[in-house]
Write a protein that holds these residues in place. Structure first.
Motif, PDB file in Angstrom:
ATOM      1  N   VAL A  69       0.841  -1.195   0.000  1.00 31.40           N
ATOM      2  CA  VAL A  69       0.000   0.000   0.000  1.00 31.40           C
ATOM      3  C   VAL A  69       0.879   1.249   0.000  1.00 31.40           C
ATOM      4  CG1 VAL A  69      -1.875   1.215   1.180  1.00 31.40           C
ATOM      5  CG2 VAL A  69      -1.672  -1.281   1.414  1.00 31.40           C
ATOM      6  N   SER A  70       0.492   2.232  -0.808  1.00 29.94           N
ATOM      7  CA  SER A  70       1.176   3.522  -0.781  1.00 29.94           C
ATOM      8  C   SER A  70       0.156   4.632  -0.971  1.00 29.94           C
ATOM      9  CB  SER A  70       2.235   3.611  -1.888  1.00 29.94           C
ATOM     10  OG  SER A  70       2.790   4.906  -1.923  1.00 29.94           O
ATOM     11  N   PHE A  71       0.274   5.684  -0.137  1.00 27.43           N
ATOM     12  CA  PHE A  71      -0.588   6.864  -0.258  1.00 27.43           C
ATOM     13  C   PHE A  71       0.234   8.100  -0.617  1.00 27.43           C
ATOM     14  CE2 PHE A  71      -2.874   4.065   2.687  1.00 27.43           C
ATOM     15  CZ  PHE A  71      -4.079   3.947   2.011  1.00 27.43           C
ATOM     16  N   GLU A  72       1.345   7.883  -1.289  1.00 26.56           N
ATOM     17  CA  GLU A  72       2.237   8.986  -1.593  1.00 26.56           C
ATOM     18  C   GLU A  72       1.876   9.685  -2.903  1.00 26.56           C
ATOM     19  OE1 GLU A  72       6.372   8.171  -1.045  1.00 26.56           O
ATOM     20  OE2 GLU A  72       5.980   6.732   0.550  1.00 26.56           O
ATOM     21  N   SER A  73       0.732   9.384  -3.453  1.00 27.23           N
ATOM     22  CA  SER A  73       0.233  10.090  -4.640  1.00 27.23           C
ATOM     23  C   SER A  73      -1.227  10.433  -4.400  1.00 27.23           C
ATOM     24  CB  SER A  73       0.398   9.235  -5.899  1.00 27.23           C
ATOM     25  OG  SER A  73      -0.312   8.019  -5.756  1.00 27.23           O
ATOM     26  N   GLU A  74      -1.795  11.181  -5.302  1.00 30.77           N
ATOM     27  CA  GLU A  74      -3.170  11.641  -5.119  1.00 30.77           C
ATOM     28  C   GLU A  74      -4.143  10.478  -4.991  1.00 30.77           C
ATOM     29  OE1 GLU A  74      -6.538  14.265  -7.522  1.00 30.77           O
ATOM     30  OE2 GLU A  74      -4.419  14.367  -8.110  1.00 30.77           O
ATOM     31  N   THR A  75      -3.939   9.461  -5.810  1.00 31.81           N
ATOM     32  CA  THR A  75      -4.791   8.281  -5.744  1.00 31.81           C
ATOM     33  C   THR A  75      -4.012   7.136  -5.111  1.00 31.81           C
ATOM     34  OG1 THR A  75      -5.902   8.962  -7.787  1.00 31.81           O
ATOM     35  CG2 THR A  75      -6.223   6.689  -7.063  1.00 31.81           C
ATOM     36  N   PRO A  76      -4.535   6.495  -4.059  1.00 29.56           N
ATOM     37  CA  PRO A  76      -3.805   5.403  -3.401  1.00 29.56           C
ATOM     38  C   PRO A  76      -3.368   4.326  -4.391  1.00 29.56           C
ATOM     39  CG  PRO A  76      -5.702   6.029  -2.101  1.00 29.56           C
ATOM     40  CD  PRO A  76      -5.816   6.778  -3.392  1.00 29.56           C
ATOM     41  N   LEU A  77      -2.177   3.813  -4.163  1.00 21.97           N
ATOM     42  CA  LEU A  77      -1.598   2.772  -5.004  1.00 21.97           C
ATOM     43  C   LEU A  77      -1.537   1.466  -4.222  1.00 21.97           C
ATOM     44  CD1 LEU A  77       0.121   1.688  -7.441  1.00 21.97           C
ATOM     45  CD2 LEU A  77       2.124   2.522  -6.175  1.00 21.97           C
ATOM     46  N   TYR A  78      -1.932   0.388  -4.876  1.00 21.28           N
ATOM     47  CA  TYR A  78      -1.893  -0.937  -4.270  1.00 21.28           C
ATOM     48  C   TYR A  78      -1.118  -1.873  -5.195  1.00 21.28           C
ATOM     49  CZ  TYR A  78      -5.803   0.999  -1.635  1.00 21.28           C
ATOM     50  OH  TYR A  78      -6.603   1.812  -0.866  1.00 21.28           O
ATOM     51  N   VAL A  79      -0.271  -2.687  -4.627  1.00 18.84           N
ATOM     52  CA  VAL A  79       0.388  -3.757  -5.370  1.00 18.84           C
ATOM     53  C   VAL A  79      -0.123  -5.076  -4.794  1.00 18.84           C
ATOM     54  CG1 VAL A  79       2.562  -4.914  -5.898  1.00 18.84           C
ATOM     55  CG2 VAL A  79       2.426  -2.410  -5.948  1.00 18.84           C
TER      56      VAL A  79
END
Length: 303
Positions: free
Chosen positions: A136-146
């Motif tokens: 999980v990453s919230f370092e951009s406007e839209t959360p990113l999931y791998v």
């Protein structure tokens, strides 16, 4: 990639506690909630639920951090993931990686993925994997999931060999198949002989333990030698061996397609037969070995 409108409310603080500078453990509640929603979708699709894997999640979290830092994924992410996992002792039979973005609560995120016509929905509900890892990453406007989906060799092998854990049903099924092949061709059926069962099982166990695959042992002992050592006074003896098949029908089909093996199964010379099977993980990996021993005794042989 699935995206929800920016007007959708952010993920609840109860699920996503810290957003920035979070360690992987800070996302464990998120992972568990996502897996719960994904498994609800999988049950609806009639496929096995997934287990959340710490090893897969650690790798997925690393991939999510790299993506958030602007490092593009490899053009072969699954292959590289498999190599990294292998070094940690996790052997994969199947592995795939999905990078997806979505906003909203956990159930909204999963619904967005399920509605994604780009393929994420297929990955969520494909039947092959048994485990999942989530980064999980919230370092951009839209959360990113791998999402990393995997079927380990351990799970694969355990499932495929589950029906073989009791040798007696295997032996009964193999005898039935051998005798069906014989009687369909007008040949007398064979009888199972306990000493031939013992010889076949001992050879299967020895090949598995000492990691060789041959009718002769490393010391040069033949099938005739091993059968007679078990107390069967053989006038004639024969043997079929095979490895890698996961069912009686699969191994019998292979033997019947091979002239040498088929000739043993259909030989009018033999009266008796015995079966052995050894499987599991040895230093060479996961292996399954089958043995058939055939015999005709000298004179009258008692069971």
């Amino acid at each position: 990639m699935a995206r929800l409108p920016s007007s959708v409310s952010p993920l609840p603080a109860l699920v996503f506690g810290a957003i920035l500078l979070a360690s992987p453990d800070d996302y464990q509640a998120t992972r568990e909630a996502l897996v719960g929603e994904i498994n609800t979708a999988r049950r609806s699709a009639g496929v096995e639920p997934l287990r959340l894997s710490a090893a897969l999640s650690a790798l997925a979290q690393e991939q999510a951090a790299r993506a958030a830092a602007g490092h593009p994924a490899s053009h072969k992410p699954a292959e590289e993931d498999a190599n990294l996992l292998r070094k940690q002792g996790y052997e994969t039979r199947f592995l795939s990686e999905v990078e997806a973005r979505a906003e909203g609560s956990v159930d909204e995120v999963v619904r967005a993925w399920l509605a994604d016509t780009g393929g994420t929905a297929l990955d969520l509900t494909r039947p092959d994997p048994r485990e999942i890892g989530i980064g999980v990453s919230f370092e951009s406007e839209t959360p990113l999931y791998v999402l990393i989906f995997a079927l380990s060799w351990e799970d694969f092998f355990r499932e495929r060999t589950a029906a073989l854990s009791n040798l007696e049903p295997m032996r009964a099924a193999m005898l039935a198949r051998v005798n069906r092949e014989r009687t369909e061709r007008g040949l007398a059926p064979l009888r199972r002989h306990p000493r031939l069962d013992d010889a076949a099982q001992a050879h299967a166990d020895d090949m598995f333990r000492r990691r060789y695959y041959s009718h002769d042992t490393p010391e040069g002992k033949t099938a005739m030698d091993r059968i007679q050592a078990m107390g069967y006074r053989a006038k004639y003896a024969g043997e079929n061996i095979a490895r890698g098949q996961y069912s009686v029908d699969e191994v019998m089909d292979g033997w019947m397609e091979s002239k040498t093996h088929r000739d043993h199964i259909l030989s009018p010379v033999f009266d008796d037969v015995g079966f052995g099977l050894a499987y599991g993980k040895n230093p060479g990996g996961y292996e399954i070995l089958w043995v058939q021993n055939f015999g005709r005794p000298k004179g009258r042989e008692r069971l």
